[in-house]
Design a protein around this motif. Structure first.
Motif, PDB file in Angstrom:
ATOM      1  N   GLN A  44       0.790  -1.230   0.000  1.00  0.00           N
ATOM      2  CA  GLN A  44       0.000   0.000   0.000  1.00  0.00           C
ATOM      3  C   GLN A  44       0.828   1.289   0.000  1.00  0.00           C
ATOM      4  O   GLN A  44       0.580   2.161  -0.834  1.00  0.00           O
ATOM      5  N   PRO A  45       1.826   1.443   0.879  1.00  0.00           N
ATOM      6  CA  PRO A  45       2.613   2.683   0.833  1.00  0.00           C
ATOM      7  C   PRO A  45       3.369   2.860  -0.488  1.00  0.00           C
ATOM      8  O   PRO A  45       3.537   3.979  -0.969  1.00  0.00           O
ATOM      9  N   LEU A  46       3.803   1.759  -1.076  1.00  0.00           N
ATOM     10  CA  LEU A  46       4.527   1.833  -2.345  1.00  0.00           C
ATOM     11  C   LEU A  46       3.586   2.179  -3.495  1.00  0.00           C
ATOM     12  O   LEU A  46       3.955   2.913  -4.413  1.00  0.00           O
ATOM     13  N   LEU A  47       2.370   1.650  -3.446  1.00  0.00           N
ATOM     14  CA  LEU A  47       1.366   2.010  -4.446  1.00  0.00           C
ATOM     15  C   LEU A  47       1.053   3.502  -4.357  1.00  0.00           C
ATOM     16  O   LEU A  47       1.000   4.198  -5.365  1.00  0.00           O
ATOM     17  N   GLU A  48       0.861   3.984  -3.125  1.00  0.00           N
ATOM     18  CA  GLU A  48       0.568   5.410  -2.924  1.00  0.00           C
ATOM     19  C   GLU A  48       1.723   6.280  -3.417  1.00  0.00           C
ATOM     20  O   GLU A  48       1.506   7.291  -4.081  1.00  0.00           O
ATOM     21  N   LYS A  49       2.941   5.882  -3.085  1.00  0.00           N
ATOM     22  CA  LYS A  49       4.120   6.644  -3.504  1.00  0.00           C
ATOM     23  C   LYS A  49       4.193   6.765  -5.025  1.00  0.00           C
ATOM     24  O   LYS A  49       4.609   7.791  -5.564  1.00  0.00           O
ATOM     25  N   ASN A  50       3.783   5.718  -5.721  1.00  0.00           N
ATOM     26  CA  ASN A  50       3.827   5.698  -7.178  1.00  0.00           C
ATOM     27  C   ASN A  50       2.493   6.115  -7.808  1.00  0.00           C
ATOM     28  O   ASN A  50       2.318   5.982  -9.021  1.00  0.00           O
ATOM     29  N   LEU A  52      -0.541   4.798  -7.653  1.00  0.00           N
ATOM     30  CA  LEU A  52      -1.254   3.674  -8.246  1.00  0.00           C
ATOM     31  C   LEU A  52      -2.318   3.202  -7.265  1.00  0.00           C
ATOM     32  O   LEU A  52      -2.154   3.322  -6.054  1.00  0.00           O
ATOM     33  N   VAL A  53      -3.394   2.646  -7.804  1.00  0.00           N
ATOM     34  CA  VAL A  53      -4.499   2.154  -6.984  1.00  0.00           C
ATOM     35  C   VAL A  53      -4.681   0.669  -7.263  1.00  0.00           C
ATOM     36  O   VAL A  53      -4.710   0.248  -8.430  1.00  0.00           O
TER      37      VAL A  53
END
Length: 161
Positions: A44-50, A52-53
């Motif tokens: 989740q934090p990596l998706l948010e950083k990039n 992406l959902v």
């Protein structure tokens, strides 16, 4: 926040993820697996950083009366997405259907992101960490004629469960 198209963002995400540890134990099969909730918590934090959902809906095709577990990664910037889907069985037992959905969520996500997992073996007070990159056959060839062959074989067996 990462700029770029969905493929650039996914490439950055994959670089940051590294490998995933099998952190849960299935008492019925006595095997290790990575828990879907732990995996999503890590992602989740990596998706948010990039930017992406991640969505994992169950979608229905009413024409064919078929349901699918779908794993989608969406880029809100470009409104592009990629997805992996797996057809559900016609299971009528809710418990078995729930297990099937969880299993497919985990493995469609693993497949979509090309996730690697690692394995830690304890052998004579030494810790051996193996990052899984290749096939079961390649791993066997790598460890052929090693003194801890039994432990390696058990580890490889656990990888396929």
């Amino acid at each position: 926040m990462t700029k770029g198209n969905i493929f650039t963002k996914l490439q950055n995400l994959q670089k940051e993820i590294g490998s995933v540890s099998k952190d849960a134990t299935n008492p019925f099969y006595k095997s290790k697996y990575f828990d879907i909730n732990s995996l999503i918590k890590q992602l989740q934090p990596l998706l948010e950083k990039n930017n992406l959902v991640l969505l994992q809906p169950i979608e229905s095709d009413y024409e064919t009366n078929t349901e699918y577990v779908v794993t989608k990664i969406i880029c809100p910037d470009t409104e592009k997405s990629i997805e992996s889907r797996k057809k559900l069985s016609t299971q009528s037992d809710p418990q078995k259907l729930g297990s099937e959905i969880t299993y497919y969520r985990r493995y469609t996500l693993q497949s979509l992101l090309a996730l690697q997992y690692n394995l830690t073996l304890k052998y004579n007070k030494l810790t051996i960490k193996i990052e899984i990159h290749g096939s079961k056959r390649n791993i066997k060839e790598h460890f052929r004629n090693r003194s801890n062959k039994r432990q390696i074989q058990e580890a490889i067996s656990n990888l396929t469960n």
